[in-house]
Design an enzyme around this catalytic site. Sequence first.
Site, PDB file in Angstrom:
ATOM      1  N   ASP A 117      56.739  51.762  99.769  1.00 32.99           N
ATOM      2  CA  ASP A 117      58.018  51.287  99.227  1.00 32.99           C
ATOM      3  C   ASP A 117      58.031  51.437  97.699  1.00 32.99           C
ATOM      4  O   ASP A 117      59.034  51.111  97.048  1.00 32.99           O
ATOM      5  CB  ASP A 117      58.353  49.861  99.679  1.00 32.99           C
ATOM      6  CG  ASP A 117      57.368  48.824  99.184  1.00 32.99           C
ATOM      7  OD1 ASP A 117      56.328  49.203  98.594  1.00 32.99           O
ATOM      8  OD2 ASP A 117      57.632  47.617  99.392  1.00 32.99           O
ATOM      9  N   SER A 118      56.947  51.990  97.139  1.00 34.57           N
ATOM     10  CA  SER A 118      56.974  52.452  95.751  1.00 34.57           C
ATOM     11  C   SER A 118      58.058  53.520  95.606  1.00 34.57           C
ATOM     12  O   SER A 118      58.430  53.882  94.481  1.00 34.57           O
ATOM     13  CB  SER A 118      55.606  53.011  95.332  1.00 34.57           C
ATOM     14  OG  SER A 118      55.121  53.928  96.286  1.00 34.57           O
TER      15      SER A 118
ATOM     16  N   ASP B  60      55.600  51.888 104.929  1.00 38.25           N
ATOM     17  CA  ASP B  60      55.685  50.496 104.469  1.00 38.25           C
ATOM     18  C   ASP B  60      56.873  49.787 105.106  1.00 38.25           C
ATOM     19  O   ASP B  60      57.965  50.379 105.214  1.00 38.25           O
ATOM     20  CB  ASP B  60      55.941  50.479 102.946  1.00 38.25           C
ATOM     21  CG  ASP B  60      54.747  49.997 102.153  1.00 38.25           C
ATOM     22  OD1 ASP B  60      53.911  49.272 102.703  1.00 38.25           O
ATOM     23  OD2 ASP B  60      54.670  50.369 100.968  1.00 38.25           O
TER      24      ASP B  60
ATOM     25  N   LYS C 253      52.763  49.492 107.278  1.00 42.93           N
ATOM     26  CA  LYS C 253      51.956  48.688 106.352  1.00 42.93           C
ATOM     27  C   LYS C 253      52.746  47.447 105.983  1.00 42.93           C
ATOM     28  O   LYS C 253      53.962  47.520 105.760  1.00 42.93           O
ATOM     29  CB  LYS C 253      51.594  49.488 105.094  1.00 42.93           C
ATOM     30  CG  LYS C 253      50.765  48.663 104.107  1.00 42.93           C
ATOM     31  CD  LYS C 253      50.092  49.518 103.057  1.00 42.93           C
ATOM     32  CE  LYS C 253      50.999  49.961 101.942  1.00 42.93           C
ATOM     33  NZ  LYS C 253      51.665  48.873 101.188  1.00 42.93           N
TER      34      LYS C 253
ATOM     35  N   GLU D 286      52.600  43.986 103.438  1.00 43.51           N
ATOM     36  CA  GLU D 286      51.974  43.273 102.322  1.00 43.51           C
ATOM     37  C   GLU D 286      51.797  41.804 102.664  1.00 43.51           C
ATOM     38  O   GLU D 286      52.672  41.226 103.318  1.00 43.51           O
ATOM     39  CB  GLU D 286      52.851  43.373 101.066  1.00 43.51           C
ATOM     40  CG  GLU D 286      52.914  44.753 100.471  1.00 43.51           C
ATOM     41  CD  GLU D 286      53.693  44.790  99.153  1.00 43.51           C
ATOM     42  OE1 GLU D 286      54.001  43.715  98.593  1.00 43.51           O
ATOM     43  OE2 GLU D 286      53.986  45.905  98.698  1.00 43.51           O
TER      44      GLU D 286
ATOM     45  N   GLU E  52      44.705  46.274  96.536  1.00 40.98           N
ATOM     46  CA  GLU E  52      45.357  46.770  95.323  1.00 40.98           C
ATOM     47  C   GLU E  52      44.968  45.941  94.107  1.00 40.98           C
ATOM     48  O   GLU E  52      45.156  44.732  94.073  1.00 40.98           O
ATOM     49  CB  GLU E  52      46.895  46.787  95.497  1.00 40.98           C
ATOM     50  CG  GLU E  52      47.584  47.316  94.236  1.00 40.98           C
ATOM     51  CD  GLU E  52      49.024  47.773  94.428  1.00 40.98           C
ATOM     52  OE1 GLU E  52      49.518  47.784  95.572  1.00 40.98           O
ATOM     53  OE2 GLU E  52      49.651  48.113  93.401  1.00 40.98           O
TER      54      GLU E  52
HETATM   55  O1  KIV Z   1      54.110  51.325  98.019  1.00 41.60           O
HETATM   56  C1  KIV Z   1      53.044  51.907  97.759  1.00 41.60           C
HETATM   57  O2  KIV Z   1      53.017  53.042  97.278  1.00 41.60           O
HETATM   58  C2  KIV Z   1      51.807  51.208  98.045  1.00 41.60           C
HETATM   59  C3  KIV Z   1      50.536  51.825  97.553  1.00 41.60           C
HETATM   60  C4  KIV Z   1      50.450  51.749  96.087  1.00 41.60           C
HETATM   61  C5  KIV Z   1      49.352  51.242  98.223  1.00 41.60           C
HETATM   62  O3  KIV Z   1      51.824  50.171  98.630  1.00 41.60           O
END
Ligand code: KIV
Length: 268
Positions: free
Chosen positions: A51-52, A90, A119, A121, A188
């Site tokens: 989600d970056s 994510d 994924k 968090e 992280e």
């Molecule tokens: O969103 C993302 O890119 C991430 C990575 C930095 C692990 O969660």
Amino acid sequence: MSATTDNKRLTTRDIHALRRSGEKIAMLTAYDHVTAALVDQAGVEIILVGDSLGNVVLGYETTLPVTLDDMIRHAGAVYRGTTRAMVVCDLPFGTAKDPETALGSAIAVLQQTGCQAVKIEGGGAAAPIVARLVEQGIPVMAHIGLTPQAVHQLGGYYRHGKDAPAAQELIAAARELQKAGAFAIVLEFIVPEVAAEITQMLDIPTIGIGSGPDCAGQVLVINDLIGLNVGPVPGFAKPKADVAGIIRQAVGEYVAEVKAHPKEPSIG
Ligand code: KIV
């Protein structure tokens, strides 16, 4: 010889085989079809549609505005660009806030994108959410330490696990998330010694970002690796190329070529 040598799409079993063999796991983010294809061809084992996306591609200040629809659109494009890497998507802010919401979000991701895992968090509190998805046959990558979706609660982006209670909390969370069935866990921006201890303690692979060299694998945001940024790059990312410079130069040459062409008669 690598623990994963053939050309078939990698699965959680291959990732665990890498962990058992001691071979480090290479993971990178990707957000679009072409980049994903190149990353896949270069031999990365896991591609994360992070989600970056929000910061890197969509121009938001944080990851919070990213929606499930944003993730699904980009994760589908990434998956279609790849043939070998395992692709993980994510679950963005608010879409995994409780087990049933997370299950609905994860089902949508797997059905609509082809991705093999999601994924999530969060620390120990995320364990029941992980367990619910795993119970339904959905592989989950956990993510502790700096969790950017909680930036407002954390009060910024900084290294985690600096004192004994904070380190113990991370260690306990990692243990709970493994017990809940996570197949891997992102660490992280955690103090390297704490990340090493967690890695030693767990059977599942840890994938570090800014958490030292002793994790079972490493992940970076692709733009930070290839130097495709217009803003600051995290200190732990050491760019191996200057793609931003190449683009500026190529576009500059193109503009100069266009302008150098003999003038057309003016109109009007
Ligand atoms: O969103 C993302 O890119 C991430 C990575 C930095 C692990 O969660």
